[in-house]
Write an enzyme that holds these catalytic residues in place. Sequence first.
Site, PDB file in Angstrom:
ATOM      1  N   GLU A  70      -2.153  -0.210  -8.794  1.00 17.17           N
ATOM      2  CA  GLU A  70      -3.610  -0.223  -8.657  1.00 17.17           C
ATOM      3  C   GLU A  70      -4.131   1.139  -8.214  1.00 17.17           C
ATOM      4  OE1 GLU A  70      -6.891  -2.787  -6.058  1.00 17.17           O
ATOM      5  OE2 GLU A  70      -4.803  -3.479  -6.218  1.00 17.17           O
ATOM      6  N   ASP A  92      -9.476   0.070  -9.692  1.00 15.44           N
ATOM      7  CA  ASP A  92     -10.190  -0.598  -8.604  1.00 15.44           C
ATOM      8  C   ASP A  92     -11.426   0.211  -8.231  1.00 15.44           C
ATOM      9  OD1 ASP A  92     -11.171  -1.806  -6.348  1.00 15.44           O
ATOM     10  OD2 ASP A  92      -9.415  -1.497  -5.115  1.00 15.44           O
ATOM     11  N   LYS A 147     -14.156  -6.730  -7.347  1.00  9.16           N
ATOM     12  CA  LYS A 147     -14.442  -7.139  -5.974  1.00  9.16           C
ATOM     13  C   LYS A 147     -15.923  -7.484  -5.888  1.00  9.16           C
ATOM     14  CE  LYS A 147     -10.813  -4.339  -3.806  1.00  9.16           C
ATOM     15  NZ  LYS A 147     -10.514  -3.158  -2.973  1.00  9.16           N
ATOM     16  N   LYS A 173       0.837  -1.196   0.000  1.00 12.40           N
ATOM     17  CA  LYS A 173       0.000   0.000   0.000  1.00 12.40           C
ATOM     18  C   LYS A 173       0.877   1.254   0.000  1.00 12.40           C
ATOM     19  CE  LYS A 173      -4.188  -1.855   0.389  1.00 12.40           C
ATOM     20  NZ  LYS A 173      -5.288  -1.596  -0.566  1.00 12.40           N
ATOM     21  N   ASP A 208      -0.533  -0.428  -4.544  1.00 10.45           N
ATOM     22  CA  ASP A 208      -1.913   0.056  -4.526  1.00 10.45           C
ATOM     23  C   ASP A 208      -1.967   1.390  -3.794  1.00 10.45           C
ATOM     24  OD1 ASP A 208      -4.624   0.474  -4.455  1.00 10.45           O
ATOM     25  OD2 ASP A 208      -5.093  -1.290  -3.236  1.00 10.45           O
TER      26      ASP A 208
END
Length: 346
Positions: A212, A237, A259, A160, A186
Amino acid sequence: MEIKDMSWEILEVPLKKPFKIALGTTTVYQGVLVKLCTDELCGYGEAAPSPRITGDTVGSTITALERFKGALIGKDPREIGKLMNELNHLLARNTTAKAAVDFALHDILGKTAGLPVRNLLGGERDTIETSLTVTIGSVEDSVKSAEELLNAGAKVLKVKIGLNPEEDVERIRAIRNITDAKIRVDANQGYSLKRAINVLRKIERYEIEFAEQPLPAAQVEELGVLRRSTEIPIMADEAVHTKEDVLRLVGKVDAINIKLMKSGGIYEAARMAAVAKAAGMKIMVGCMIETRLGITAGTHFALGVGVDYADLDGYWDLSRALFSGVKFENGVNILPDAPGLGVKPL
């Protein structure tokens, strides 16, 4: 066969440690368990609301489930497409409540057929590597977290980033220095276009699998500019919730993160995957913070439709397990050898 009963209960589990990303910090998982029963058997589903991503809360999820119950009782649970279309017409959005119902319907269908859900969906893959997540912290903390995950069997790290560009570059450099494992990053919408170009160009040398959602979800055209400005593939995303979103992103990104909590379950996610594959986009199946129930459903979907990547580690930070189901071994998620989803409450 018809649905005779529908019930739900609130789930709440503290995390082992705060889960920090560019969008904020989470310390407690809150979700909803849904149970659909016929005279013969029951199916299980999970809603994992995320106000910052899906716009849902536990309260709004329960309100949606109360409305869905009247539309589901007495219906044939095997007619999944028909039922999910009815719920979509009954209530817009509320995708986590829809996902929970969708999981339970697929669980019932698999149990009725005597087959795992992955087989019902096509059974295109036997295994898929899943990344394990390094959250935002100091560089030293990130390296320590990466080492712990690698020791636990991780073959892919999802790191992250998105709050501090200079620290992010140093974080990636430091983690790359300790491992040859795959690294994906991400930013959870944390950068401006200028900062994203700057950071991604600086970390290109560290063999990044993809980046991402570096930009805010609404900045679709800017994603296209970013894609042309770096060697690192770009994945959407938060910008992709529906099959219409997939179409908007064609030519703007290299890949999408589906997701099930964003799509409203497996049925809609399969439609999204079909559009993405037709457009030549790669697909990852990701997750929220979820129990093994939701992650098991996500793994069935990933293997069933045959996606390219998986980020299905949402139960790792929970302080206790609520369900049996998927297991992590040597970098991959292993599904139970059982019909339906193969999950049971503990």
